[in-house]
Scaffold this motif. Structure first.
Motif, short mmCIF file in Angstrom:
data_model
loop_
_atom_site.label_atom_id
_atom_site.label_comp_id
_atom_site.label_asym_id
_atom_site.label_seq_id
_atom_site.Cartn_x
_atom_site.Cartn_y
_atom_site.Cartn_z
N MET A 94 0.84 -1.20 0.00
CA MET A 94 0.00 0.00 0.00
C MET A 94 0.87 1.25 0.00
N THR A 95 0.43 2.29 -0.70
CA THR A 95 1.15 3.54 -0.69
C THR A 95 0.51 4.49 0.30
N ASP A 96 1.30 5.50 0.70
CA ASP A 96 0.74 6.45 1.65
C ASP A 96 0.00 7.56 0.91
N ALA A 97 -0.47 8.55 1.66
CA ALA A 97 -1.31 9.61 1.07
C ALA A 97 -0.55 10.45 0.06
N GLN A 98 0.78 10.44 0.14
CA GLN A 98 1.57 11.24 -0.79
C GLN A 98 2.18 10.40 -1.92
N GLY A 99 1.89 9.11 -1.92
CA GLY A 99 2.35 8.28 -3.02
C GLY A 99 3.62 7.52 -2.74
N GLN A 100 4.15 7.58 -1.52
CA GLN A 100 5.35 6.85 -1.18
C GLN A 100 4.98 5.43 -0.75
N GLU A 101 5.84 4.48 -1.05
CA GLU A 101 5.58 3.09 -0.68
C GLU A 101 5.60 2.95 0.84
N ALA A 102 4.52 2.42 1.40
CA ALA A 102 4.39 2.31 2.85
C ALA A 102 4.88 0.94 3.31
N SER A 103 5.67 0.93 4.38
CA SER A 103 6.15 -0.32 4.95
C SER A 103 5.07 -0.95 5.82
N PRO A 104 5.10 -2.28 5.99
CA PRO A 104 4.13 -2.93 6.87
C PRO A 104 4.19 -2.33 8.26
N ASP A 105 3.04 -2.05 8.82
CA ASP A 105 2.96 -1.39 10.13
C ASP A 105 2.35 -2.36 11.13
N PRO A 106 3.12 -2.79 12.14
CA PRO A 106 2.58 -3.74 13.13
C PRO A 106 1.33 -3.21 13.82
N ASP A 119 1.89 11.85 7.58
CA ASP A 119 2.01 10.50 8.16
C ASP A 119 0.75 10.14 8.93
N ASP A 120 0.24 11.08 9.73
CA ASP A 120 -0.99 10.82 10.50
C ASP A 120 -2.18 10.65 9.56
#
Length: 238
Positions: free
Chosen positions: A1-13, A202-203
């Motif tokens: 999944m990408t974040d709101a700005q289009g960066q690749e998001a890492s898995p979040d525990p 980020d939030d």
């Protein structure tokens, strides 16, 4: 999944733990309704039933399609203010999808010993005194109703997940054009009163991912329930 700005998001525990809580909360609710009255439970799996109608008139089904379409487009877009605006549109859509939320509302009714209701949020509908025009309930009213009912049933897991999922300030800011997309995030101006605030990107990514996950896990539980009884059953009335 990408974040709101289009960066690749890492898995979040933390996000994975949230997703597990969503699944558990939905399964607990559906099981409570099914154990109480299976026929009513089956009826509740059909949101926005308003009598005979052809395809293309269910906002519940459309919300599900919209989620997939929004996410597909967001994945393709590069980081930009318009991508954030599109993500805010998705957030608002999921917050306001009360047609879909007729499913959990009716499940709560059934678990409470009440009957399935064609219009489960009708008690929240108001009318204008002068014209008699209908005023549909906004997301805040619908969510407060679901929270109160979950509290009555002792569905603490579902209550906590709903509280964690939706931010009324963020939704209101978008719905009333009371926000600004700036370098530091989504600024909530609150021009009519209250303290302005900033939701960092980020939030905001986390705030967007939660309702998306909430909706997807609900949909998965819904579809699993729809396919759980493939054979016809004989029901006898008393």
């Amino acid at each position: 999944m990408t974040d709101a700005q289009g960066q690749e998001a890492s898995p979040d525990p933390a996000m994975e733990a949230y997703a597990a809580r969503c699944t558990a909360a939905w399964q607990e609710l559906f099981s409570a309704a099914k154990d109480k009255e299976e026929m009513q439970f089956a009826m509740a799996l059909n949101p926005e039933f308003r009598g005979m109608q052809d395809a293309g008139w269910s906002t519940a089904e459309d919300a599900s399609r919209a989620l997939d379409q929004y996410l597909e487009l967001l994945e393709k877009l590069a980081s930009s203010p318009i991508k954030v605006r599109l993500a805010l549109s998705l957030y608002s859509h999921l917050s306001e999808a009360s047609g879909f939320y007729e499913v959990p509302k009716n499940m709560m009714r059934i678990a409470s010993g009440e009957d399935y209701n064609l219009w489960p949020f009708q008690h929240l509908v108001a009318r204008r005194a002068a014209s008699g025009a209908i005023i549909a309930p906004k997301a805040n009213k619908v969510m407060k109703d679901l929270l109160g009912h979950a509290q009555e049933l002792g569905l603490q897991g579902l209550k906590e997940v709903i509280i964690e999922t939706f931010d009324s300030d963020l939704r209101n800011g978008y719905a009333h054009a009371d926000n600004i997309i700036w370098d530091d995030g989504v600024r909530l101006r609150k021009r009519n009163g209250g303290h302005p605030s900033v939701v960092s990107f980020d939030d905001f990514t986390l705030k967007l991912n939660k309702p998306s996950c909430f909706f997807k896990r609900s949909k998965a539980t819904w579809w699993k329930a729809l396919g759980a009884t493939p054979l016809p059953k004989e029901l006898r009335g008393e």
